[in-house]
Design a protein around this motif. Structure first.
Motif, PDB file in Angstrom:
ATOM      1  N   ASP A   6       0.836  -1.197   0.000  1.00 24.73           N
ATOM      2  CA  ASP A   6       0.000   0.000   0.000  1.00 24.73           C
ATOM      3  C   ASP A   6       0.871   1.248   0.000  1.00 24.73           C
ATOM      4  N   SER A  21      -0.992   7.799   2.011  1.00 21.99           N
ATOM      5  CA  SER A  21      -1.873   7.970   0.853  1.00 21.99           C
ATOM      6  C   SER A  21      -2.902   9.082   1.057  1.00 21.99           C
ATOM      7  N   ARG A  47      -4.562  11.501  -6.126  1.00 19.76           N
ATOM      8  CA  ARG A  47      -4.626  10.060  -5.876  1.00 19.76           C
ATOM      9  C   ARG A  47      -4.908   9.280  -7.158  1.00 19.76           C
ATOM     10  N   HIS A  81      -2.733   6.165  -8.513  1.00 22.28           N
ATOM     11  CA  HIS A  81      -3.373   4.893  -8.853  1.00 22.28           C
ATOM     12  C   HIS A  81      -2.957   4.436 -10.255  1.00 22.28           C
ATOM     13  N   ARG A  82      -2.917   5.369 -11.192  1.00 22.49           N
ATOM     14  CA  ARG A  82      -2.530   5.024 -12.560  1.00 22.49           C
ATOM     15  C   ARG A  82      -1.080   4.552 -12.612  1.00 22.49           C
ATOM     16  N   ASN A 118      -0.839   1.134 -11.019  1.00 17.10           N
ATOM     17  CA  ASN A 118      -1.479   0.111 -11.841  1.00 17.10           C
ATOM     18  C   ASN A 118      -0.558  -0.314 -12.985  1.00 17.10           C
ATOM     19  N   PHE A 152      -5.294  -4.193  -7.362  1.00 18.14           N
ATOM     20  CA  PHE A 152      -5.870  -3.410  -6.280  1.00 18.14           C
ATOM     21  C   PHE A 152      -7.037  -4.152  -5.639  1.00 18.14           C
ATOM     22  N   ASP A 202      -5.751   2.185  -1.957  1.00 17.82           N
ATOM     23  CA  ASP A 202      -4.418   2.079  -2.544  1.00 17.82           C
ATOM     24  C   ASP A 202      -3.738   0.756  -2.215  1.00 17.82           C
TER      25      ASP A 202
END
Length: 206
Positions: free
Chosen positions: A8, A12, A18, A22-23, A26, A42, A46
């Motif tokens: 994680d 965060s 955010r 996340h992108r 990922n 995920f 996060d």
């Protein structure tokens, strides 16, 4: 018996964008999907989870994820080893000692970061499998490597990324706009060659 991985984002809630984090994560997760038992993905917020056939593969995946998003995003990890039970194949819900161990490991990591002497720790390993005798040695190696990585400035971080990817030092030097000698000096001074050697050894852990 599999190596479970939970990760994680550190702090965060303080991240301004955010969605961008996340992108980036990922994309990093996709890059370590090959060879996974269950590719990391995920779960909520996060946090992400995945599993690998060996502890070494999980350790290597954690390092690659961390470096892919550093220094902009700081990630911590818990790695476990044990049996995993699939409770719901359609929903992908799993349980078992492997996951309990990974959860215990990441919780320890989060707690350790609050201690001054352990502030740079980002990875821990746990297992309830009595046949494994390497847990203490692995955690010692991981703590030392984390401290080295956490002590690097941005340039040394970029250089160690290149070294771990197998990029020749001359090519790294050209990209940084410095001499190959300067890269070698940093590699020695900041322990970059040591990080590479340790990471290669950890990758081979069964």
């Amino acid at each position: 018996m599999v190596a479970t991985l939970i990760g994680d984002v550190v702090g965060s809630r303080r991240v301004a964008d955010r969605a961008a984090v996340h992108r980036a994560l990922n994309q990093a997760l996709g890059a370590v999907a090959a060879g996974a038992v269950d590719p990391p993905a995920f779960t909520v917020g996060d946090e992400f989870q995945g599993s690998y056939p060996t502890v070494g593969a999980a350790i290597d995946a954690a390092l690659r994820i961390r470096l892919a998003v550093a220094p902009e995003v700081d990630v911590r990890f818990g790695i476990g080893w044990g049996e995993v039970t699939v409770l719901d194949p359609e929903a992908g819900i799993q349980d078992g000692p492997g996951w309990w161990s990974a959860r215990a490991a990441i919780e320890w990591t989060a707690d350790a970061q609050r201690q001054p002497g352990f502030a740079l720790v980002r990875t821990a390993f746990r297992t309830d499998d009595e046949s494994r005798r390497d847990a203490d040695a692995l955690n010692a190696a991981l703590m030392c490597r984390d401290h080295l990585l956490g002590s690097l400035d941005d340039r040394s971080m970029r250089i160690v990324k290149g070294l771990l990817a197998g990029t020749p030092k001359k090519q790294i030097a050209a990209a940084e706009g410095i001499s190959a000698s300067a890269v070698s000096q940093r590699a020695g001074r900041d322990g970059l060659d040591l990080i590479v050697a340790a990471s290669q050894a950890l990758r081979d852990v069964p």
